[in-house]
Write a protein that holds these residues in place. Structure first.
Motif, short mmCIF file in Angstrom:
data_model
loop_
_atom_site.label_atom_id
_atom_site.label_comp_id
_atom_site.label_asym_id
_atom_site.label_seq_id
_atom_site.Cartn_x
_atom_site.Cartn_y
_atom_site.Cartn_z
N LYS A 35 0.84 -1.20 0.00
CA LYS A 35 0.00 0.00 0.00
C LYS A 35 0.87 1.25 0.00
O LYS A 35 0.58 2.22 -0.70
N ALA A 36 1.95 1.24 0.78
CA ALA A 36 2.85 2.39 0.83
C ALA A 36 3.51 2.60 -0.53
O ALA A 36 3.65 3.73 -1.00
N GLN A 37 3.91 1.51 -1.18
CA GLN A 37 4.51 1.62 -2.51
C GLN A 37 3.51 2.18 -3.51
O GLN A 37 3.84 3.02 -4.34
N ALA A 38 2.27 1.72 -3.44
CA ALA A 38 1.24 2.21 -4.36
C ALA A 38 0.97 3.68 -4.14
O ALA A 38 0.81 4.45 -5.10
N ARG A 39 0.92 4.10 -2.87
CA ARG A 39 0.70 5.52 -2.57
C ARG A 39 1.86 6.36 -3.10
O ARG A 39 1.65 7.43 -3.66
N ALA A 40 3.08 5.87 -2.94
CA ALA A 40 4.25 6.60 -3.43
C ALA A 40 4.21 6.71 -4.95
O ALA A 40 4.52 7.77 -5.50
N ASP A 42 1.51 6.64 -6.85
CA ASP A 42 0.43 7.55 -7.21
C ASP A 42 0.86 9.00 -7.01
O ASP A 42 0.55 9.86 -7.82
N GLY A 43 1.59 9.28 -5.97
CA GLY A 43 2.09 10.63 -5.71
C GLY A 43 3.08 11.06 -6.75
O GLY A 43 3.08 12.21 -7.20
N ASN A 48 4.57 14.26 -11.85
CA ASN A 48 5.25 14.20 -13.14
C ASN A 48 4.28 14.26 -14.31
O ASN A 48 4.71 14.26 -15.46
N ASP A 49 3.01 14.34 -14.05
CA ASP A 49 2.00 14.34 -15.11
C ASP A 49 1.80 15.76 -15.62
O ASP A 49 1.31 16.62 -14.90
N PRO A 50 2.16 16.04 -16.89
CA PRO A 50 2.01 17.41 -17.40
C PRO A 50 0.55 17.85 -17.47
O PRO A 50 0.26 19.03 -17.31
N VAL A 51 -0.38 16.95 -17.68
CA VAL A 51 -1.79 17.31 -17.73
C VAL A 51 -2.26 17.75 -16.35
O VAL A 51 -2.97 18.75 -16.21
N ALA A 52 -1.85 17.03 -15.31
CA ALA A 52 -2.24 17.39 -13.95
C ALA A 52 -1.62 18.74 -13.56
O ALA A 52 -2.26 19.55 -12.91
N GLN A 53 -0.40 18.99 -14.01
CA GLN A 53 0.24 20.26 -13.69
C GLN A 53 -0.43 21.39 -14.47
O GLN A 53 -0.58 22.50 -13.99
#
Length: 60
Positions: A35-40, A42-43, A48-53
């Motif tokens: 779960k910690a790896q998945a959260r990391a 996702d973060g 790094n997502d240009p659309v989200a930025q």
């Protein structure tokens, strides 16, 4: 005619199996780590997502 009741494999008062307790703890730790790896991940994906930025700039 006597009706025999099936006896349970274990009585509820038996002490816990040390192997089962160890496996349960290992499984719990493994799930927490995943779960910690998945959260990391996702973060990282969001930063790094240009659309989200790009969407952040539309709110200004």
């Amino acid at each position: 005619m006597s009706v025999e009741k099936p006896t349970p494999a274990r009585s509820p008062k038996t002490p816990p199996d040390p192997r089962a307790a160890r496996l349960k703890a290992a499984l719990k730790a493994n799930i927490a780590r995943r779960k910690a790896q998945a959260r990391a991940r996702d973060g990282q994906d969001m930063s790094n997502d240009p659309v989200a930025q790009d969407t952040d700039h539309h709110n200004e």
